[in-house]
Design a protein around this motif. Sequence first.
Motif, PDB file in Angstrom:
ATOM      1  N   PRO A  25      32.004  36.460  25.276  1.00 42.59           N
ATOM      2  CA  PRO A  25      31.338  37.739  25.091  1.00 42.59           C
ATOM      3  C   PRO A  25      30.048  37.831  25.888  1.00 42.59           C
ATOM      4  O   PRO A  25      29.427  36.830  26.229  1.00 42.59           O
ATOM      5  CB  PRO A  25      31.055  37.807  23.587  1.00 42.59           C
ATOM      6  N   ALA A  26      29.668  39.094  26.153  1.00 42.21           N
ATOM      7  CA  ALA A  26      28.454  39.361  26.932  1.00 42.21           C
ATOM      8  C   ALA A  26      27.804  40.638  26.425  1.00 42.21           C
ATOM      9  O   ALA A  26      28.488  41.597  26.072  1.00 42.21           O
ATOM     10  CB  ALA A  26      28.807  39.516  28.409  1.00 42.21           C
ATOM     11  N   SER A  27      26.493  40.650  26.416  1.00 42.67           N
ATOM     12  CA  SER A  27      25.757  41.849  26.005  1.00 42.67           C
ATOM     13  C   SER A  27      25.609  42.781  27.199  1.00 42.67           C
ATOM     14  O   SER A  27      25.703  42.363  28.358  1.00 42.67           O
ATOM     15  CB  SER A  27      24.386  41.469  25.461  1.00 42.67           C
ATOM     16  N   SER A  28      25.344  44.037  26.894  1.00 38.87           N
ATOM     17  CA  SER A  28      25.101  44.998  27.973  1.00 38.87           C
ATOM     18  C   SER A  28      23.890  44.563  28.799  1.00 38.87           C
ATOM     19  O   SER A  28      23.889  44.707  30.026  1.00 38.87           O
ATOM     20  CB  SER A  28      24.921  46.418  27.421  1.00 38.87           C
ATOM     21  N   ASP A  29      22.878  43.991  28.154  1.00 40.79           N
ATOM     22  CA  ASP A  29      21.697  43.508  28.888  1.00 40.79           C
ATOM     23  C   ASP A  29      22.055  42.407  29.877  1.00 40.79           C
ATOM     24  O   ASP A  29      21.571  42.399  31.009  1.00 40.79           O
ATOM     25  CB  ASP A  29      20.623  42.999  27.925  1.00 40.79           C
ATOM     26  N   GLU A  30      22.903  41.474  29.455  1.00 43.98           N
ATOM     27  CA  GLU A  30      23.323  40.385  30.353  1.00 43.98           C
ATOM     28  C   GLU A  30      24.094  40.927  31.549  1.00 43.98           C
ATOM     29  O   GLU A  30      23.873  40.502  32.690  1.00 43.98           O
ATOM     30  CB  GLU A  30      24.197  39.382  29.596  1.00 43.98           C
ATOM     31  N   LEU A  31      24.979  41.867  31.285  1.00 39.37           N
ATOM     32  CA  LEU A  31      25.779  42.440  32.368  1.00 39.37           C
ATOM     33  C   LEU A  31      24.927  43.257  33.328  1.00 39.37           C
ATOM     34  O   LEU A  31      25.124  43.198  34.541  1.00 39.37           O
ATOM     35  CB  LEU A  31      26.912  43.288  31.788  1.00 39.37           C
ATOM     36  N   GLU A  34      23.040  40.972  35.624  1.00 41.37           N
ATOM     37  CA  GLU A  34      23.903  40.367  36.641  1.00 41.37           C
ATOM     38  C   GLU A  34      24.426  41.400  37.657  1.00 41.37           C
ATOM     39  O   GLU A  34      24.490  41.120  38.851  1.00 41.37           O
ATOM     40  CB  GLU A  34      25.093  39.688  35.944  1.00 41.37           C
ATOM     41  N   TYR A  35      24.816  42.592  37.195  1.00 43.00           N
ATOM     42  CA  TYR A  35      25.542  43.552  38.043  1.00 43.00           C
ATOM     43  C   TYR A  35      24.917  44.944  38.094  1.00 43.00           C
ATOM     44  O   TYR A  35      25.544  45.892  38.565  1.00 43.00           O
ATOM     45  CB  TYR A  35      26.985  43.700  37.542  1.00 43.00           C
ATOM     46  N   GLY A  36      23.701  45.087  37.628  1.00 42.93           N
ATOM     47  CA  GLY A  36      23.074  46.401  37.498  1.00 42.93           C
ATOM     48  C   GLY A  36      23.027  47.245  38.755  1.00 42.93           C
ATOM     49  O   GLY A  36      23.060  48.476  38.682  1.00 42.93           O
ATOM     50  N   ASP A  37      22.966  46.626  39.935  1.00 42.19           N
ATOM     51  CA  ASP A  37      22.848  47.385  41.178  1.00 42.19           C
ATOM     52  C   ASP A  37      24.186  47.820  41.774  1.00 42.19           C
ATOM     53  O   ASP A  37      24.212  48.548  42.764  1.00 42.19           O
ATOM     54  CB  ASP A  37      22.081  46.577  42.221  1.00 42.19           C
ATOM     55  N   TYR A  38      25.302  47.395  41.184  1.00 44.71           N
ATOM     56  CA  TYR A  38      26.605  47.823  41.692  1.00 44.71           C
ATOM     57  C   TYR A  38      26.783  49.320  41.441  1.00 44.71           C
ATOM     58  O   TYR A  38      26.371  49.841  40.416  1.00 44.71           O
ATOM     59  CB  TYR A  38      27.739  47.051  41.013  1.00 44.71           C
ATOM     60  N   GLU A  39      27.413  49.978  42.400  1.00 44.29           N
ATOM     61  CA  GLU A  39      27.660  51.415  42.300  1.00 44.29           C
ATOM     62  C   GLU A  39      29.020  51.680  41.677  1.00 44.29           C
ATOM     63  O   GLU A  39      30.012  51.024  42.001  1.00 44.29           O
ATOM     64  CB  GLU A  39      27.617  52.073  43.682  1.00 44.29           C
ATOM     65  N   GLU A  51      22.689  52.335  35.171  1.00 44.19           N
ATOM     66  CA  GLU A  51      22.484  53.674  34.618  1.00 44.19           C
ATOM     67  C   GLU A  51      23.545  54.022  33.578  1.00 44.19           C
ATOM     68  O   GLU A  51      23.278  54.771  32.634  1.00 44.19           O
ATOM     69  CB  GLU A  51      22.512  54.724  35.729  1.00 44.19           C
ATOM     70  N   VAL A  52      24.740  53.471  33.746  1.00 43.12           N
ATOM     71  CA  VAL A  52      25.840  53.783  32.842  1.00 43.12           C
ATOM     72  C   VAL A  52      25.794  52.892  31.595  1.00 43.12           C
ATOM     73  O   VAL A  52      25.872  53.382  30.469  1.00 43.12           O
ATOM     74  CB  VAL A  52      27.201  53.624  33.559  1.00 43.12           C
ATOM     75  N   ILE A  53      25.642  51.592  31.784  1.00 41.48           N
ATOM     76  CA  ILE A  53      25.720  50.624  30.682  1.00 41.48           C
ATOM     77  C   ILE A  53      24.349  50.290  30.101  1.00 41.48           C
ATOM     78  O   ILE A  53      24.226  49.945  28.935  1.00 41.48           O
ATOM     79  CB  ILE A  53      26.407  49.324  31.176  1.00 41.48           C
ATOM     80  N   GLY A  54      23.308  50.397  30.908  1.00 38.55           N
ATOM     81  CA  GLY A  54      21.972  49.990  30.496  1.00 38.55           C
ATOM     82  C   GLY A  54      21.486  50.570  29.178  1.00 38.55           C
ATOM     83  O   GLY A  54      20.881  49.857  28.376  1.00 38.55           O
ATOM     84  N   PRO A  55      21.718  51.861  28.908  1.00 33.86           N
ATOM     85  CA  PRO A  55      21.214  52.434  27.659  1.00 33.86           C
ATOM     86  C   PRO A  55      21.919  51.914  26.396  1.00 33.86           C
ATOM     87  O   PRO A  55      21.462  52.163  25.296  1.00 33.86           O
ATOM     88  CB  PRO A  55      21.483  53.936  27.823  1.00 33.86           C
ATOM     89  N   THR A  59      27.903  44.524  22.695  1.00 32.80           N
ATOM     90  CA  THR A  59      28.425  43.218  23.061  1.00 32.80           C
ATOM     91  C   THR A  59      29.894  43.426  23.396  1.00 32.80           C
ATOM     92  O   THR A  59      30.632  44.042  22.622  1.00 32.80           O
ATOM     93  CB  THR A  59      28.280  42.205  21.914  1.00 32.80           C
ATOM     94  N   TYR A  60      30.287  42.939  24.563  1.00 30.06           N
ATOM     95  CA  TYR A  60      31.644  43.131  25.059  1.00 30.06           C
ATOM     96  C   TYR A  60      32.425  41.842  24.946  1.00 30.06           C
ATOM     97  O   TYR A  60      31.918  40.768  25.266  1.00 30.06           O
ATOM     98  CB  TYR A  60      31.606  43.612  26.515  1.00 30.06           C
ATOM     99  N   GLU A  61      33.672  41.953  24.522  1.00 34.58           N
ATOM    100  CA  GLU A  61      34.547  40.798  24.369  1.00 34.58           C
ATOM    101  C   GLU A  61      35.397  40.542  25.609  1.00 34.58           C
ATOM    102  O   GLU A  61      35.966  39.469  25.742  1.00 34.58           O
ATOM    103  CB  GLU A  61      35.460  40.984  23.146  1.00 34.58           C
ATOM    104  N   SER A  62      35.480  41.539  26.498  1.00 34.98           N
ATOM    105  CA  SER A  62      36.328  41.393  27.683  1.00 34.98           C
ATOM    106  C   SER A  62      35.912  42.392  28.761  1.00 34.98           C
ATOM    107  O   SER A  62      35.182  43.358  28.482  1.00 34.98           O
ATOM    108  CB  SER A  62      37.794  41.641  27.317  1.00 34.98           C
ATOM    109  N   ALA A  63      36.429  42.178  29.956  1.00 30.68           N
ATOM    110  CA  ALA A  63      36.190  43.110  31.056  1.00 30.68           C
ATOM    111  C   ALA A  63      36.786  44.479  30.735  1.00 30.68           C
ATOM    112  O   ALA A  63      36.207  45.505  31.087  1.00 30.68           O
ATOM    113  CB  ALA A  63      36.778  42.561  32.356  1.00 30.68           C
TER     114      ALA A  63
END
Length: 104
Positions: A25-31, A34-39, A51-55, A59-63
């Motif tokens: 699992p991963a939190s939105s903050d962790e993702l 790691e990947y915040g600048d991807y478009e 901008e999409v996930i940051g707010p 916690t995500y269990e999978s992609a």
Amino acid sequence: MADRDREMGVELGELSDKLDGYDYPASSDELVEEYGDYEIEYPNGSERFEEVIGPLSETYESADDVRQSILNMADSDAVGRQRYSDRGGTEQSSPDDDPDQASF
């Protein structure tokens, strides 16, 4: 997703593979870290992953969970006409609707 890079007009590109390779699992903050600048590309523009996930405080269990969240959070203007379907009319008619229509 049949095509994991694109669904419902949302194009993840290289981000899709990165999400598949992440250790959940991963939190939105962790993702976002790691990947915040991807478009994320839409038919009518793009947004950064941050901008999409940051707010969110998720916690995500999978992609696939992340992809679903992206689709849920995508700007409605970005994914085209709402409630549009190319499957024909939405109105259902019955013989009772038209008094001139005979029933056999």
